[in-house]
Structures are given as structure tokens and as C-alpha cells.
Design a protein around this motif. Structure first.
Motif, PDB file in Angstrom:
ATOM      1  N   LEU A   5      81.160 -26.669  70.210  1.00 16.12           N
ATOM      2  CA  LEU A   5      82.408 -27.356  69.907  1.00 16.12           C
ATOM      3  C   LEU A   5      82.137 -28.602  69.077  1.00 16.12           C
ATOM      4  O   LEU A   5      82.884 -28.913  68.149  1.00 16.12           O
ATOM      5  CB  LEU A   5      83.143 -27.742  71.198  1.00 16.12           C
ATOM      6  N   GLY A   6      81.058 -29.307  69.390  1.00 13.84           N
ATOM      7  CA  GLY A   6      80.711 -30.504  68.632  1.00 13.84           C
ATOM      8  C   GLY A   6      80.546 -30.211  67.153  1.00 13.84           C
ATOM      9  O   GLY A   6      80.971 -30.993  66.301  1.00 13.84           O
ATOM     10  N   ALA A   7      79.932 -29.069  66.840  1.00  7.83           N
ATOM     11  CA  ALA A   7      79.741 -28.697  65.438  1.00  7.83           C
ATOM     12  C   ALA A   7      81.077 -28.395  64.765  1.00  7.83           C
ATOM     13  O   ALA A   7      81.296 -28.745  63.604  1.00  7.83           O
ATOM     14  CB  ALA A   7      78.813 -27.490  65.332  1.00  7.83           C
ATOM     15  N   VAL A   8      81.988 -27.749  65.491  1.00  9.38           N
ATOM     16  CA  VAL A   8      83.301 -27.422  64.930  1.00  9.38           C
ATOM     17  C   VAL A   8      84.119 -28.692  64.700  1.00  9.38           C
ATOM     18  O   VAL A   8      84.768 -28.857  63.663  1.00  9.38           O
ATOM     19  CB  VAL A   8      84.071 -26.453  65.851  1.00  9.38           C
ATOM     20  N   LEU A   9      84.073 -29.609  65.667  1.00 10.29           N
ATOM     21  CA  LEU A   9      84.847 -30.844  65.536  1.00 10.29           C
ATOM     22  C   LEU A   9      84.234 -31.785  64.509  1.00 10.29           C
ATOM     23  O   LEU A   9      84.936 -32.635  63.955  1.00 10.29           O
ATOM     24  CB  LEU A   9      84.957 -31.556  66.891  1.00 10.29           C
ATOM     25  N   ARG A 153      79.339 -32.528  78.471  1.00 11.99           N
ATOM     26  CA  ARG A 153      80.295 -33.301  77.663  1.00 11.99           C
ATOM     27  C   ARG A 153      81.704 -32.881  78.072  1.00 11.99           C
ATOM     28  O   ARG A 153      81.959 -31.702  78.347  1.00 11.99           O
ATOM     29  CB  ARG A 153      80.085 -33.026  76.168  1.00 11.99           C
ATOM     30  N   PHE A 154      82.590 -33.850  78.060  1.00 14.48           N
ATOM     31  CA  PHE A 154      83.965 -33.619  78.511  1.00 14.48           C
ATOM     32  C   PHE A 154      84.964 -33.817  77.380  1.00 14.48           C
ATOM     33  O   PHE A 154      84.771 -34.660  76.494  1.00 14.48           O
ATOM     34  CB  PHE A 154      84.317 -34.593  79.632  1.00 14.48           C
ATOM     35  N   MET A 155      86.055 -33.031  77.449  1.00 20.47           N
ATOM     36  CA  MET A 155      87.210 -33.247  76.591  1.00 20.47           C
ATOM     37  C   MET A 155      88.414 -33.463  77.504  1.00 20.47           C
ATOM     38  O   MET A 155      89.169 -32.533  77.792  1.00 20.47           O
ATOM     39  CB  MET A 155      87.451 -32.063  75.645  1.00 20.47           C
ATOM     40  N   PRO A 156      88.591 -34.690  78.006  1.00 19.86           N
ATOM     41  CA  PRO A 156      89.702 -34.944  78.917  1.00 19.86           C
ATOM     42  C   PRO A 156      91.043 -34.779  78.213  1.00 19.86           C
ATOM     43  O   PRO A 156      91.224 -35.219  77.070  1.00 19.86           O
ATOM     44  CB  PRO A 156      89.477 -36.396  79.362  1.00 19.86           C
ATOM     45  N   THR A 157      91.968 -34.137  78.896  1.00 27.02           N
ATOM     46  CA  THR A 157      93.293 -33.853  78.351  1.00 27.02           C
ATOM     47  C   THR A 157      94.292 -33.854  79.499  1.00 27.02           C
ATOM     48  O   THR A 157      93.982 -33.384  80.588  1.00 27.02           O
ATOM     49  CB  THR A 157      93.322 -32.471  77.659  1.00 27.02           C
ATOM     50  N   GLY A 158      95.476 -34.372  79.235  1.00 27.19           N
ATOM     51  CA  GLY A 158      96.521 -34.339  80.249  1.00 27.19           C
ATOM     52  C   GLY A 158      96.914 -35.724  80.721  1.00 27.19           C
ATOM     53  O   GLY A 158      96.174 -36.359  81.461  1.00 27.19           O
ATOM     54  N   GLY A 159      98.061 -36.190  80.249  1.00 25.47           N
ATOM     55  CA  GLY A 159      98.560 -37.485  80.665  1.00 25.47           C
ATOM     56  C   GLY A 159      97.941 -38.663  79.941  1.00 25.47           C
ATOM     57  O   GLY A 159      98.181 -39.815  80.304  1.00 25.47           O
ATOM     58  N   ILE A 160      97.137 -38.403  78.922  1.00 25.30           N
ATOM     59  CA  ILE A 160      96.483 -39.483  78.174  1.00 25.30           C
ATOM     60  C   ILE A 160      97.339 -39.844  76.962  1.00 25.30           C
ATOM     61  O   ILE A 160      97.721 -38.973  76.189  1.00 25.30           O
ATOM     62  CB  ILE A 160      95.072 -39.050  77.723  1.00 25.30           C
ATOM     63  N   GLY A 161      97.614 -41.138  76.830  1.00 24.25           N
ATOM     64  CA  GLY A 161      98.347 -41.646  75.673  1.00 24.25           C
ATOM     65  C   GLY A 161      97.482 -42.623  74.917  1.00 24.25           C
ATOM     66  O   GLY A 161      96.332 -42.887  75.289  1.00 24.25           O
ATOM     67  N   VAL A 162      98.047 -43.196  73.888  1.00 23.91           N
ATOM     68  CA  VAL A 162      97.270 -44.107  73.049  1.00 23.91           C
ATOM     69  C   VAL A 162      96.794 -45.320  73.846  1.00 23.91           C
ATOM     70  O   VAL A 162      95.743 -45.899  73.544  1.00 23.91           O
ATOM     71  CB  VAL A 162      98.095 -44.529  71.815  1.00 23.91           C
ATOM     72  N   ASP A 163      97.531 -45.709  74.885  1.00 22.71           N
ATOM     73  CA  ASP A 163      97.145 -46.871  75.685  1.00 22.71           C
ATOM     74  C   ASP A 163      95.880 -46.627  76.489  1.00 22.71           C
ATOM     75  O   ASP A 163      95.172 -47.577  76.844  1.00 22.71           O
ATOM     76  CB  ASP A 163      98.289 -47.269  76.627  1.00 22.71           C
ATOM     77  N   SER A 173      79.995 -39.692  78.168  1.00 25.16           N
ATOM     78  CA  SER A 173      80.090 -38.253  78.431  1.00 25.16           C
ATOM     79  C   SER A 173      81.243 -37.584  77.694  1.00 25.16           C
ATOM     80  O   SER A 173      81.358 -36.355  77.700  1.00 25.16           O
ATOM     81  CB  SER A 173      80.264 -38.004  79.937  1.00 25.16           C
ATOM     82  N   VAL A 174      82.103 -38.370  77.057  1.00 20.16           N
ATOM     83  CA  VAL A 174      83.293 -37.812  76.407  1.00 20.16           C
ATOM     84  C   VAL A 174      82.984 -37.422  74.958  1.00 20.16           C
ATOM     85  O   VAL A 174      82.606 -38.260  74.144  1.00 20.16           O
ATOM     86  CB  VAL A 174      84.468 -38.812  76.465  1.00 20.16           C
ATOM     87  N   LEU A 175      83.161 -36.148  74.668  1.00 17.72           N
ATOM     88  CA  LEU A 175      82.985 -35.654  73.294  1.00 17.72           C
ATOM     89  C   LEU A 175      84.222 -35.956  72.466  1.00 17.72           C
ATOM     90  O   LEU A 175      84.132 -36.419  71.329  1.00 17.72           O
ATOM     91  CB  LEU A 175      82.731 -34.141  73.318  1.00 17.72           C
ATOM     92  N   ALA A 176      85.377 -35.662  73.045  1.00 18.51           N
ATOM     93  CA  ALA A 176      86.651 -35.880  72.356  1.00 18.51           C
ATOM     94  C   ALA A 176      87.754 -35.931  73.403  1.00 18.51           C
ATOM     95  O   ALA A 176      87.556 -35.506  74.548  1.00 18.51           O
ATOM     96  CB  ALA A 176      86.926 -34.758  71.354  1.00 18.51           C
TER      97      ALA A 176
END
Length: 207
Positions: A5-9, A153-163, A173-176
Motif C-alpha cells: 500500500l505504501g508504494a501505491v500511495l 502500519r495503520f490507516m486509521p479511519t472513522g470519525g476523524i476530522g481535520v481537527d 505507526s500511521v501510514l496514512a
């Protein structure tokens, strides 16, 4: 051999997560995201025309487009045929993982517990989606899971906003980070391409 995924991103650290109900908005949406500096996007398979949306956005050329909310191996196959360069699922499913590996595309299963993470590791994966990130504990949960699994590596998603974005991106540990606030269904319904461009630029520019 499956690409990571890192290579694709290719260095992108923010992944716009898109639920697109009208295929006609796909082209202008791709343009707005790219103009805002996005180089990737995730099209969720929550709508009847998701394949057409993915195909249109993938043809834009400036975006590495993946498929999200993929629940079955058959959906994964259709997504890749439509041009998906990566596949994201809300949970861990062995058949989805196996199909993506067969097709040579990176798959990012959703996990919320250490047990699910260990299953993903046993399947040979090293990148997972923490989902729903805020609902399962946010940064505290992320750090707690990352500690015993230093290679993940993690791709956290869900309930995350710009803040909250900068806090997540600061974690080693966060890739994206995946998020839908940059292009909501309301933005698309109103054709608010300028606002999508602005929100995307703000997100992409977050250190």
C-alpha cells in the motif's frame, strides 16, 4: 507479487474516503481532489454505481484510486476490474484477502482488536485499517495496539476530522489517515467543488 500500500500511495498520508451516489459527479470530483493536492482516493462500494465511479476516477490519471467497504471476494474482483489499485475492507475476511493477493493488489482489512490484528499478521499482512478509529478509542487505542506490534502500519479511519488529523499523522505507526470530511455527500450534491478543493488542500498540507 503484490505491491505494498505504501508504494501505491507513494508518500500520500491522507486518503479521501468517498461515497458517490451520482456517477456524473465523478469527473468534477476527481478534478477538485487533484487540484487540492490529493494523489489518492478511496471509493466506497456503498452505492449501486460504485464501479462506474471508480472507473471514471481511476481514468483521471492524477489519482491512485482504491475501493473501500469491500465485503466479499466477488466485490474485490469487480473493484480491481474497474481500476482499483488497492482494496479496503471494514473488517478482516480471509476470502477478500486471498482474492486481493491473487489479483496482486494491496488489501487493507479493518481491525479493532489485537486478535483481529494477529489474524491479519498471520495472513501475511503488515498494514491494517483501525476502524472505526474514534469509536474504538482513538489515539489511545492506536498506541495501545501499535506497542506490541512494532512492525505494523495503520490507516486509521472513522470519525476523524481535520481537527484530529495532525495528532494521528504524528504517530510513527500511521501510514496514512482515511477521512470523508473533504468530500461529503452534501458537497457532491451541491456541486461544491471549490470547498472540496479547499478542504483537500488543508488536509494534504497538515504536517
Amino acid at each position: 507479487m503484490t505491491t505494498s500500500l505504501g508504494a501505491v500511495l507513494a508518500g500520500a498520508r491522507v486518503v479521501p474516503v468517498l461515497t458517490v451516489r451520482q456517477p456524473a459527479t465523478s469527473g468534477p470530483l476527481a478534478e477538485a481532489l487533484a487540484a487540492g493536492g490529493a494523489t489518492c482516493a478511496e471509493v466506497t462500494f456503498r452505492t449501486p454505481d460504485a464501479e462506474q465511479v471508480l472507473k471514471t476516477m481511476a481514468a483521471h490519471g492524477g489519482l491512485a484510486v482504491g475501493a473501500g467497504t469491500v465485503l466479499t471476494a466477488e466485490q474485490a474482483e469487480r473493484a480491481v476490474a474497474a481500476g482499483a489499485r488497492f482494496v479496503v475492507s471494514p473488517g478482516f475476511d480471509e476470502e477478500v484477502v486471498a482474492k486481493c493477493r491473487e489479483l496482486g493488489v494491496p488489501v487493507v482489512p479493518g481491525i479493532a482488536t489485537a486478535t483481529e490484528l494477529m489474524r491479519a499478521l498471520r495472513a501475511g499482512l503488515d498494514t491494517v485499517k483501525l476502524f472505526p478509529a474514534q469509536a474504538v478509542g482513538g489515539l489511545r487505542a492506536l498506541r495501545a495496539l501499535a506497542a506490541p506490534f512494532p512492525g505494523v502500519r495503520f490507516m486509521p479511519t472513522g470519525g476523524i476530522g481535520v481537527d484530529l488529523l495532525a495528532g494521528y499523522l504524528a504517530e510513527p505507526s500511521v501510514l496514512a489517515v482515511g477521512g470523508s470530511w473533504m468530500a461529503t455527500p452534501a458537497h457532491l450534491e451541491n456541486g461544491d467543488w471549490a470547498e472540496i478543493r479547499r478542504l483537500t488542500a488543508e488536509a494534504v498540507g497538515t504536517p
